[in-house]
Design a protein around this motif. Structure first.
Motif, PDB file in Angstrom:
ATOM      1  N   UNK A 209       0.828  -1.205   0.000  1.00 27.29           N
ATOM      2  CA  UNK A 209       0.000   0.000   0.000  1.00 27.29           C
ATOM      3  C   UNK A 209       0.863   1.256   0.000  1.00 27.29           C
ATOM      4  N   UNK A 210       1.986   1.221   0.714  1.00 27.68           N
ATOM      5  CA  UNK A 210       2.857   2.401   0.761  1.00 27.68           C
ATOM      6  C   UNK A 210       3.353   2.747  -0.642  1.00 27.68           C
ATOM      7  N   UNK A 211       3.834   1.748  -1.371  1.00 34.72           N
ATOM      8  CA  UNK A 211       4.323   2.047  -2.720  1.00 34.72           C
ATOM      9  C   UNK A 211       3.188   2.431  -3.671  1.00 34.72           C
ATOM     10  N   UNK A 212       1.994   1.937  -3.402  1.00 29.61           N
ATOM     11  CA  UNK A 212       0.851   2.321  -4.245  1.00 29.61           C
ATOM     12  C   UNK A 212       0.540   3.806  -4.115  1.00 29.61           C
ATOM     13  N   UNK A 213       0.840   4.399  -2.967  1.00 33.84           N
ATOM     14  CA  UNK A 213       0.547   5.816  -2.745  1.00 33.84           C
ATOM     15  C   UNK A 213       1.332   6.725  -3.681  1.00 33.84           C
ATOM     16  N   UNK A 214       2.509   6.271  -4.132  1.00 34.01           N
ATOM     17  CA  UNK A 214       3.280   7.110  -5.057  1.00 34.01           C
ATOM     18  C   UNK A 214       3.579   6.387  -6.370  1.00 34.01           C
ATOM     19  N   UNK A 215       2.813   5.367  -6.694  1.00 33.84           N
ATOM     20  CA  UNK A 215       3.031   4.615  -7.926  1.00 33.84           C
ATOM     21  C   UNK A 215       2.805   5.493  -9.153  1.00 33.84           C
ATOM     22  N   UNK A 216       3.482   5.149 -10.225  1.00 26.17           N
ATOM     23  CA  UNK A 216       3.346   5.902 -11.467  1.00 26.17           C
ATOM     24  C   UNK A 216       1.909   5.893 -11.972  1.00 26.17           C
ATOM     25  N   UNK A 217       1.207   4.784 -11.739  1.00 29.38           N
ATOM     26  CA  UNK A 217      -0.184   4.663 -12.186  1.00 29.38           C
ATOM     27  C   UNK A 217      -1.155   4.676 -11.011  1.00 29.38           C
ATOM     28  N   UNK A 218      -0.831   5.461  -9.992  1.00 32.52           N
ATOM     29  CA  UNK A 218      -1.742   5.578  -8.849  1.00 32.52           C
ATOM     30  C   UNK A 218      -3.022   6.284  -9.268  1.00 32.52           C
ATOM     31  N   UNK A 219      -4.044   6.137  -8.451  1.00 36.60           N
ATOM     32  CA  UNK A 219      -5.316   6.803  -8.736  1.00 36.60           C
ATOM     33  C   UNK A 219      -6.066   6.997  -7.413  1.00 36.60           C
ATOM     34  N   UNK A 266      -3.028  -3.511  -8.461  1.00 31.90           N
ATOM     35  CA  UNK A 266      -3.589  -2.478  -9.330  1.00 31.90           C
ATOM     36  C   UNK A 266      -2.600  -1.386  -9.716  1.00 31.90           C
ATOM     37  N   UNK A 267      -1.394  -1.420  -9.160  1.00 27.53           N
ATOM     38  CA  UNK A 267      -0.407  -0.383  -9.455  1.00 27.53           C
ATOM     39  C   UNK A 267       0.967  -1.010  -9.702  1.00 27.53           C
ATOM     40  N   UNK A 268       1.865  -0.189 -10.223  1.00 28.95           N
ATOM     41  CA  UNK A 268       3.232  -0.644 -10.447  1.00 28.95           C
ATOM     42  C   UNK A 268       4.082  -0.450  -9.182  1.00 28.95           C
ATOM     43  N   UNK A 269       5.035  -1.332  -8.992  1.00 26.77           N
ATOM     44  CA  UNK A 269       5.938  -1.205  -7.841  1.00 26.77           C
ATOM     45  C   UNK A 269       7.174  -0.412  -8.239  1.00 26.77           C
ATOM     46  N   UNK A 270       7.922   0.044  -7.235  1.00 23.16           N
ATOM     47  CA  UNK A 270       9.145   0.789  -7.493  1.00 23.16           C
ATOM     48  C   UNK A 270      10.276   0.292  -6.617  1.00 23.16           C
ATOM     49  N   UNK A 271      11.108   1.206  -6.115  1.00 24.95           N
ATOM     50  CA  UNK A 271      12.388   0.828  -5.541  1.00 24.95           C
ATOM     51  C   UNK A 271      12.288  -0.190  -4.402  1.00 24.95           C
ATOM     52  N   UNK A 272      11.282  -0.063  -3.541  1.00 30.64           N
ATOM     53  CA  UNK A 272      11.206  -0.994  -2.414  1.00 30.64           C
ATOM     54  C   UNK A 272      11.086  -2.434  -2.892  1.00 30.64           C
ATOM     55  N   UNK A 273      10.095  -2.695  -3.732  1.00 34.37           N
ATOM     56  CA  UNK A 273       9.881  -4.068  -4.182  1.00 34.37           C
ATOM     57  C   UNK A 273      11.044  -4.558  -5.054  1.00 34.37           C
ATOM     58  N   UNK A 296      11.319   0.930   5.601  1.00 30.89           N
ATOM     59  CA  UNK A 296      11.511   2.316   6.041  1.00 30.89           C
ATOM     60  C   UNK A 296      12.653   3.024   5.322  1.00 30.89           C
ATOM     61  N   UNK A 297      13.689   2.286   4.940  1.00 28.74           N
ATOM     62  CA  UNK A 297      14.826   2.886   4.241  1.00 28.74           C
ATOM     63  C   UNK A 297      14.454   3.242   2.797  1.00 28.74           C
ATOM     64  N   UNK A 298      13.695   2.376   2.140  1.00 28.82           N
ATOM     65  CA  UNK A 298      13.250   2.677   0.775  1.00 28.82           C
ATOM     66  C   UNK A 298      12.318   3.886   0.762  1.00 28.82           C
ATOM     67  N   UNK A 299      11.435   3.969   1.762  1.00 31.99           N
ATOM     68  CA  UNK A 299      10.533   5.113   1.852  1.00 31.99           C
ATOM     69  C   UNK A 299      11.315   6.389   2.116  1.00 31.99           C
ATOM     70  N   UNK A 300      12.331   6.310   2.973  1.00 33.28           N
ATOM     71  CA  UNK A 300      13.168   7.478   3.250  1.00 33.28           C
ATOM     72  C   UNK A 300      13.857   7.966   1.974  1.00 33.28           C
ATOM     73  N   UNK A 301      14.235   7.040   1.100  1.00 36.92           N
ATOM     74  CA  UNK A 301      14.877   7.412  -0.167  1.00 36.92           C
ATOM     75  C   UNK A 301      13.919   8.218  -1.045  1.00 36.92           C
TER      76      UNK A 301
END
Length: 389
Positions: A209-219, A266-273, A296-301
């Motif tokens: 859910x955290x990565x979904x909040x800033x996903x490229x295809x978020x909505x 429903x969204x794309x993943x990024x650095x954390x995953x 927490x480190x990936x989110x801090x990035x």
């Protein structure tokens, strides 16, 4: 169309979620942006004792000889599934109990041999991400229907993502062919989930859910689900760590994990995953622990480039600083904080940094080697996350 069977407390949570939707819709009217939302087709049966509905779901799909999948440790639960099927007039094709983490290709091939020998026409996966991943791998190659009975909060059951490990390298692909047809969430199966695994599995779900909040295809729809899913897990997991058989907290956590899984699907993943896939596949690290340590480190990035997402995360965690909020939550959950604690060698830090940059992928902040190496180093050492990366 999804079907949800819920108890009284889940109806209450559904009402809470509707209130959140109504409240935040006012905000979205002011900042509405163009978006595309695609709902993955899946039938969801949610509640306590819902495993009893399994024979009806098998018959609804027209299956006659489903193969039951599990890990070696969950053979007892696979036996229960078989007995429920037989009591409902269905003769299963037997069991394959060799599922293991990161979906090794050789395990998939062995399972496919069992499918062919016993002429199975579908699969029923009971367990966490390892078993669900094996079911997906079989479905990808055979187009068989899948029924999934999750026993953890991993969330793979609601996604079109499948991973595979071959020769020590983990790769992933995204295809609707692996989306399970039916997911049966039975809260009762989570009551005996060890507290440590409950914590790490829950944080793994929260990461979706955290990565979904800033996903490229978020909505906006996914944003609402993500915030509510994080909130449900953040309030329930500390209770479970202190009292693992708390039924209300278990129900709350599974509800949150389902919402987070929908976000992942429903969204794309990024650095954390991406980092977790590299670390898990390369060093054979436990999946949930790796996600818990890295999050927490990936989110801090990414935090400096996604201020609106961080506001939503802070609100869901009930803390002004979302990075510190994650640190506080992980402390409450008494989880391992360093990759060195779960088997990663120190000399693997540079290799992991190189692999993280090997394949191009979208991330809200550009991927640069030195900062990414520092993310991995801090995660390896077990330091509290800081926003100065």
């Amino acid at each position: 169309m999804s079907t949800i069977s819920v108890g009284a407390n889940k109806n209450h949570q559904a009402e809470i979620f509707i209130i959140h939707v109504c409240y935040h819709s006012v905000v979205y009217q002011a900042e509405m942006r163009p978006f595309v939302y695609t709902a993955n087709p899946a039938r969801v049966v949610f509640g306590s004792g819902t495993i009893k509905q399994l024979p009806d779901e098998v018959k609804r799909l027209g299956l006659q000889r489903p193969l039951v999948l599990s890990t070696p440790e969950q053979t007892g639960q696979a036996d229960l599934v078989e007995s429920i099927l037989k009591s409902g007039g269905i003769e299963p094709a037997g069991q394959f109990n060799g599922a293991t983490m990161h979906t090794p290709l050789d395990v998939t091939e062995k399972a496919l041999e069992v499918v062919n020998i016993h002429k199975a026409d579908g699969v029923i996966a009971i367990g966490g991400g390892s078993t669900i991943g094996l079911g997906k791998a079989i479905a990808l190659r055979t187009d068989m229907d899948q029924i999934v009975i999750p026993t953890t909060y991993a969330g793979s059951e609601m996604t079109s993502i499948i991973g595979q490990t071959e020769n020590g390298i983990k790769s992933t692909q995204n295809t609707p062919k692996v989306i399970p047809e039916v997911v049966i969430y039975d809260v009762d199966f989570t009551l005996t989930l060890p507290q440590g695994l409950s914590a790490t599995s829950g944080v793994n779900a929260l990461a979706h859910a955290v990565e979904a909040l800033y996903a490229q295809n978020s909505n906006p729809v996914i944003d609402l689900m993500a915030e509510e899913g994080i909130r449900a897990l953040a309030r329930s997991l500390p209770i479970i760590v202190e009292k693992k058989d708390d039924g209300e907290a278990r129900s709350d956590a599974l509800y949150g994990a389902w919402l987070c899984a929908v976000c992942l699907g429903s969204t794309n993943v990024s650095i954390h995953h991406k980092l977790c896939h590299v670390l898990g596949g390369t060093f054979n690290l436990p999946h949930a622990d790796t996600h818990t340590i890295v999050l927490p480190h990936a989110i801090a990035y990414n935090a400096p480039t996604v201020p609106e997402a961080m506001k939503k995360l802070a609100r869901a965690l009930g803390h002004d600083d979302p990075i510190e909020g994650l640190n506080v939550l992980l402390t409450k959950l008494k989880v391992k904080r360093g990759l060195k604690e779960v088997g990663m060698p120190e000399d693997g830090i540079d290799r992991a940094a190189d692999l993280a940059l090997k394949n191009k992928y979208w991330n809200p902040r550009p991927i640069e080697r030195d900062p990414i190496r520092e993310v991995i180093r801090r995660a390896w050492d077990g330091e509290p996350a800081r926003s100065d990366i």
